[in-house]
Structure formats: C-alpha cells, structure tokens
Write a protein that holds these residues in place. Structure first.
Motif, PDB file in Angstrom:
ATOM      1  N   ARG A   1       0.822  -1.208   0.000  1.00 21.53           N
ATOM      2  CA  ARG A   1       0.000   0.000   0.000  1.00 21.53           C
ATOM      3  C   ARG A   1       0.851   1.251   0.000  1.00 21.53           C
ATOM      4  O   ARG A   1       0.528   2.246  -0.674  1.00 21.53           O
ATOM      5  N   LEU A   2       1.946   1.215   0.734  1.00 21.62           N
ATOM      6  CA  LEU A   2       2.844   2.369   0.788  1.00 21.62           C
ATOM      7  C   LEU A   2       3.480   2.620  -0.578  1.00 21.62           C
ATOM      8  O   LEU A   2       3.527   3.766  -1.063  1.00 21.62           O
ATOM      9  N   LYS A   3       3.970   1.557  -1.224  1.00 18.91           N
ATOM     10  CA  LYS A   3       4.577   1.706  -2.555  1.00 18.91           C
ATOM     11  C   LYS A   3       3.561   2.212  -3.569  1.00 18.91           C
ATOM     12  O   LYS A   3       3.870   3.078  -4.396  1.00 18.91           O
TER      13      LYS A   3
ATOM     14  N   LEU B   1      -3.855   8.761 -19.667  1.00 16.55           N
ATOM     15  CA  LEU B   1      -5.086   8.317 -19.026  1.00 16.55           C
ATOM     16  C   LEU B   1      -5.117   8.878 -17.611  1.00 16.55           C
ATOM     17  O   LEU B   1      -4.058   9.125 -17.013  1.00 16.55           O
ATOM     18  N   PRO B   2      -6.302   9.099 -17.063  1.00 16.57           N
ATOM     19  CA  PRO B   2      -6.365   9.508 -15.660  1.00 16.57           C
ATOM     20  C   PRO B   2      -5.686   8.470 -14.771  1.00 16.57           C
ATOM     21  O   PRO B   2      -5.759   7.266 -15.047  1.00 16.57           O
ATOM     22  N   VAL B   3      -5.019   8.939 -13.756  1.00 15.01           N
ATOM     23  CA  VAL B   3      -4.313   8.026 -12.850  1.00 15.01           C
ATOM     24  C   VAL B   3      -5.324   7.168 -12.104  1.00 15.01           C
ATOM     25  O   VAL B   3      -6.303   7.675 -11.553  1.00 15.01           O
ATOM     26  N   ALA B   4      -5.097   5.862 -12.125  1.00 13.42           N
ATOM     27  CA  ALA B   4      -6.012   4.943 -11.443  1.00 13.42           C
ATOM     28  C   ALA B   4      -5.899   5.120  -9.933  1.00 13.42           C
ATOM     29  O   ALA B   4      -4.786   5.266  -9.404  1.00 13.42           O
ATOM     30  N   PRO B   5      -7.008   5.101  -9.219  1.00 12.10           N
ATOM     31  CA  PRO B   5      -6.930   5.170  -7.751  1.00 12.10           C
ATOM     32  C   PRO B   5      -6.359   3.870  -7.202  1.00 12.10           C
ATOM     33  O   PRO B   5      -6.413   2.828  -7.861  1.00 12.10           O
ATOM     34  N   THR B   6      -5.820   3.926  -6.018  1.00 14.69           N
ATOM     35  CA  THR B   6      -5.358   2.702  -5.378  1.00 14.69           C
ATOM     36  C   THR B   6      -6.556   1.962  -4.797  1.00 14.69           C
ATOM     37  O   THR B   6      -7.617   2.548  -4.564  1.00 14.69           O
ATOM     38  N   ASN B   7      -6.379   0.676  -4.553  1.00 17.37           N
ATOM     39  CA  ASN B   7      -7.459  -0.102  -3.949  1.00 17.37           C
ATOM     40  C   ASN B   7      -7.786   0.396  -2.546  1.00 17.37           C
ATOM     41  O   ASN B   7      -8.943   0.328  -2.116  1.00 17.37           O
ATOM     42  N   ALA B   8      -6.774   0.892  -1.839  1.00 19.12           N
ATOM     43  CA  ALA B   8      -7.017   1.436  -0.507  1.00 19.12           C
ATOM     44  C   ALA B   8      -7.924   2.666  -0.575  1.00 19.12           C
ATOM     45  O   ALA B   8      -8.793   2.863   0.282  1.00 19.12           O
ATOM     46  N   GLU B   9      -7.734   3.496  -1.592  1.00 16.92           N
ATOM     47  CA  GLU B   9      -8.591   4.669  -1.763  1.00 16.92           C
ATOM     48  C   GLU B   9     -10.029   4.258  -2.062  1.00 16.92           C
ATOM     49  O   GLU B   9     -10.983   4.859  -1.540  1.00 16.92           O
TER      50      GLU B   9
ATOM     51  N   ARG C   1      -5.819  -7.672  -3.261  1.00 18.81           N
ATOM     52  CA  ARG C   1      -5.760  -6.379  -3.949  1.00 18.81           C
ATOM     53  C   ARG C   1      -4.705  -5.458  -3.346  1.00 18.81           C
ATOM     54  O   ARG C   1      -4.162  -4.595  -4.047  1.00 18.81           O
ATOM     55  N   ASN C   2      -4.427  -5.617  -2.063  1.00 19.50           N
ATOM     56  CA  ASN C   2      -3.414  -4.788  -1.406  1.00 19.50           C
ATOM     57  C   ASN C   2      -2.155  -5.579  -1.079  1.00 19.50           C
ATOM     58  O   ASN C   2      -1.372  -5.174  -0.212  1.00 19.50           O
ATOM     59  N   ARG C   3      -1.956  -6.697  -1.784  1.00 16.99           N
ATOM     60  CA  ARG C   3      -0.778  -7.519  -1.567  1.00 16.99           C
ATOM     61  C   ARG C   3       0.178  -7.393  -2.749  1.00 16.99           C
ATOM     62  O   ARG C   3      -0.091  -6.714  -3.734  1.00 16.99           O
ATOM     63  N   GLY C   4       1.311  -8.104  -2.668  1.00 16.58           N
ATOM     64  CA  GLY C   4       2.320  -8.041  -3.708  1.00 16.58           C
ATOM     65  C   GLY C   4       1.818  -8.585  -5.041  1.00 16.58           C
ATOM     66  O   GLY C   4       0.856  -9.355  -5.103  1.00 16.58           O
ATOM     67  N   ARG C   5       2.505  -8.216  -6.117  1.00 11.39           N
ATOM     68  CA  ARG C   5       2.059  -8.569  -7.466  1.00 11.39           C
ATOM     69  C   ARG C   5       2.160 -10.061  -7.761  1.00 11.39           C
ATOM     70  O   ARG C   5       1.469 -10.561  -8.649  1.00 11.39           O
ATOM     71  N   ILE C   6       3.019 -10.779  -7.060  1.00 11.62           N
ATOM     72  CA  ILE C   6       3.172 -12.210  -7.328  1.00 11.62           C
ATOM     73  C   ILE C   6       1.867 -12.946  -7.071  1.00 11.62           C
ATOM     74  O   ILE C   6       1.514 -13.896  -7.782  1.00 11.62           O
TER      75      ILE C   6
END
Length: 339
Positions: free
Chosen positions: A80-82, A98-106, A182-187
């Motif tokens: 989430r911090l990254k 493109l408009p910047v996508a919001p984060t899942n936390a947002e 959704r808020n975890r690492g990409r792997i």
C-alpha cells in the motif's frame, strides 16, 4: 501498546518457550537414561511428556499462524505504501495519457465513507464488474481487430448489444479470486490470474464445443497446449492480466461504480440482470437452432420457425463472425427439398 511493552512481552514469551524446551528435553533424557523406574513412574513420565508435547504443538501452531498474519500485514502495508507513493508520482506529472487509477485502498475508503450499495465484493459489485466486463471486453477486442485487420468485425457473444459473457465471466472470476490480494504483492495477482484465467478459458472452450459444436480459438499449434484450449503463453498473459486487473483496471471500474447513485443503483442492477438473463437465453436458443440448421434438421415448432425467419444463418454469422462449426457439423448434408 508501546515499543517497550512489545519488547517486554516478546522477552517474556521467549523465556517461557525456552523453559518449556528445557523441561521437555530433560524428560526425554530421563527416559533414555539407565535410571530404574517402576511401571507407574514410567507411565507418569510418558503422561508428562505427552502433556508438554501437546503444549509445544499448540504453541508452534499459534506462532505459525501469527507469523503468517504478521507476514501478510507487512506485505500489505509495504504494498500500500509503494502504491500510494507511485500514485502520487503519477499525479504530479503534467501530462497524462489516461487519468491516474486510484489505489485499492482509496476505493475501500470511499466505499466505506459513502456506504455505497456496491461496496466490497458484494453481489451488486460483482454484477457491475460482470456487466462492464462484458461490454468493455467487446469494445477493446473490436478495436484490436480493427487495428490488426483494417476493418470492423463483430466480436459480440450475445445477440443483443456489444456484450460477451466470456469477458464478463473472466472479470467476475478474476475479481473474486484476486480481491483478497488487492493490497498484496504482485506475485499473488500473477499466480491467481494464471490459474483462474486458464481454467476459465478451458471451461468456456469446452462448453462451447460441447453444447454448440463450435470453437472460437484453437491453440493446437502452440507449444505446451492442453487439447488446443489453453497454452502456456496465453496462461502467462492471463497472469500478467491478473496484475493489471486488480491493480489498475478493477480500481478504475470500482471508481465508475461508485458514481452510480445509491437510490438508483439497486434497481438498475436488477433491470440489467433480467436483460442479461434474457439476452443469454435467446442467444443459447438461437445458437442451438443455428447448429441444427447446419445439420439439416428442419424446424419442428413455431418457435424454431420464428428463429429461422428472424435469426437466419447470415445474421448469426454476422453477429458471431469468428465462430466455426466442428468438421462433423459443417460436413452434415442438408435434407433435399423440392419445389
């Protein structure tokens, strides 16, 4: 809890664990020694060892569970911090394609704040993800085919409107499988997309051929394929899509859904759900009749005559431009008719 209190608690737990280990090892050493013991004493020692071992197992399982929770929490906070820092950098740029996508936390925060009817991974959220996926997938594939072939070609999967259930089911399955990550690492997103996408693609291909006798893709010439329905390359693409889906596409989609008013949202959901059910049923019935016509089977009811008149082969082929009948069906001879 302050840092000092945490350190004190950690030291206390470490001391208890060390004493438990020493006691257990001492009991085992006594059991292995030459000490003479009566049967009652030996049975009592066995009971003490079993009791101590049970405690150690419980402690191990508890620490293992806490370690998993701590690892997940660390990974989530770091991710989430990254993502927040990356999002801030993108927003600071002057030019955006493109408009910047919001984060899942947002998205999570906005859904809770507004008490939105489709917050979280509820039925309403899943339907809108499915519906938008059905539409957006057709639009993107149509544009891709135009750029590749130089002309527009229908990529729809339903007879009414630019919708394709494969994309909707894929969007639905990816959201269900990857939402918890959704808020975890990409792997996690890659592995989930790899598995879920491959299963969906294989299942849809199998169902289409089994029910309608047609195929829309064939990977038989691709390396590491399974029955021509899936292959390693496209499964990897599914894994990459899993990352983009839960990190970029899903937050944008959730942001669109957030704009649907709460008062109208639920009613709109049910109206569109009924439309999609009707659309799917009509597609199935007209497609089955289309298959029967390829086999030379004449209409046997008023409904089939209606389908023959209003959904002839030319119209069906125009809607499902990339559908191909199996050799068995395509080679079937129509019954001879005379005038």
């Amino acid at each position: 809890m302050t840092k000092e209190e945490i350190e004190a608690l950690r030291a206390q737990m470490a001391q208890i664990e060390e004493e438990s280990r020493r006691r257990l090892y001492a009991q085992m050493d006594r059991l292995s020694s030459d000490e003479r013991m009566t049967d009652e004493e030996r049975e009592a020692l066995y009971a003490q060892i079993d009791e101590q071992l049970t405690y150690m197992r419980q402690t191990r399982d508890m620490l293992s569970q806490k370690l998993k929770l701590a690892s997940a929490a660390v990974d989530e906070v770091e991710t989430r911090l990254k993502e927040e820092q990356r999002s801030e950098k993108r927003r600071s740029r002057k030019i955006h394609l493109l408009p910047v996508a919001p984060t899942n936390a947002e998205i999570d925060y906005q859904e809770r704040k507004s008490r939105h009817f489709a917050q979280g991974i509820s039925f309403y959220k899943l339907f809108w993800v499915f519906f938008i996926g059905c539409f957006l997938g057709v639009v993107l594939e149509t544009l891709y085919c135009y750029l590749q072939r130089g002309h527009f070609e229908s990529r729809a999967g339903l007879i009414y409107g630019p919708f394709n259930l494969v994309y909707g089911i894929g969007a639905l399955a990816l959201s269900l499988a990857l939402y918890r990550f959704r808020n975890r690492g990409r792997i996690f997103s890659f592995v989930g997309g790899f598995i879920v996408g491959s299963v969906i693609e294989y299942g849809c291909s199998f169902f289409q051929e089994l029910v309608f006798g047609t195929t829309s893709w064939d990977y038989s010439n691709m390396p590491y394929n399974i029955n021509g329905r899936i292959c390693l390359l496209y499964s990897i693409f599914w894994g990459i899509l899993g990352i983009f889906w839960i990190k970029d596409i899903y937050p944008r989609m959730a942001k669109w859904i957030l704009r649907i008013p709460n008062r109208l949202g639920k009613a709109m959901t049910w109206v569109l759900l009924l439309f999609m059910v009707f659309n799917s049923m009509m597609t199935m019935l007209t497609s089955l009749r289309w298959t029967e016509r390829q086999k030379g089977i004449p209409a046997g009811s008023a409904m089939e005559e209606y389908f023959d008149a209003h959904y002839p082969d030319e119209r069906m082929q125009r809607i499902f431009a990339n559908a191909e009948f199996s050799e068995e069906i395509a080679g079937a001879e129509a019954p001879e008719t005379g005038e």
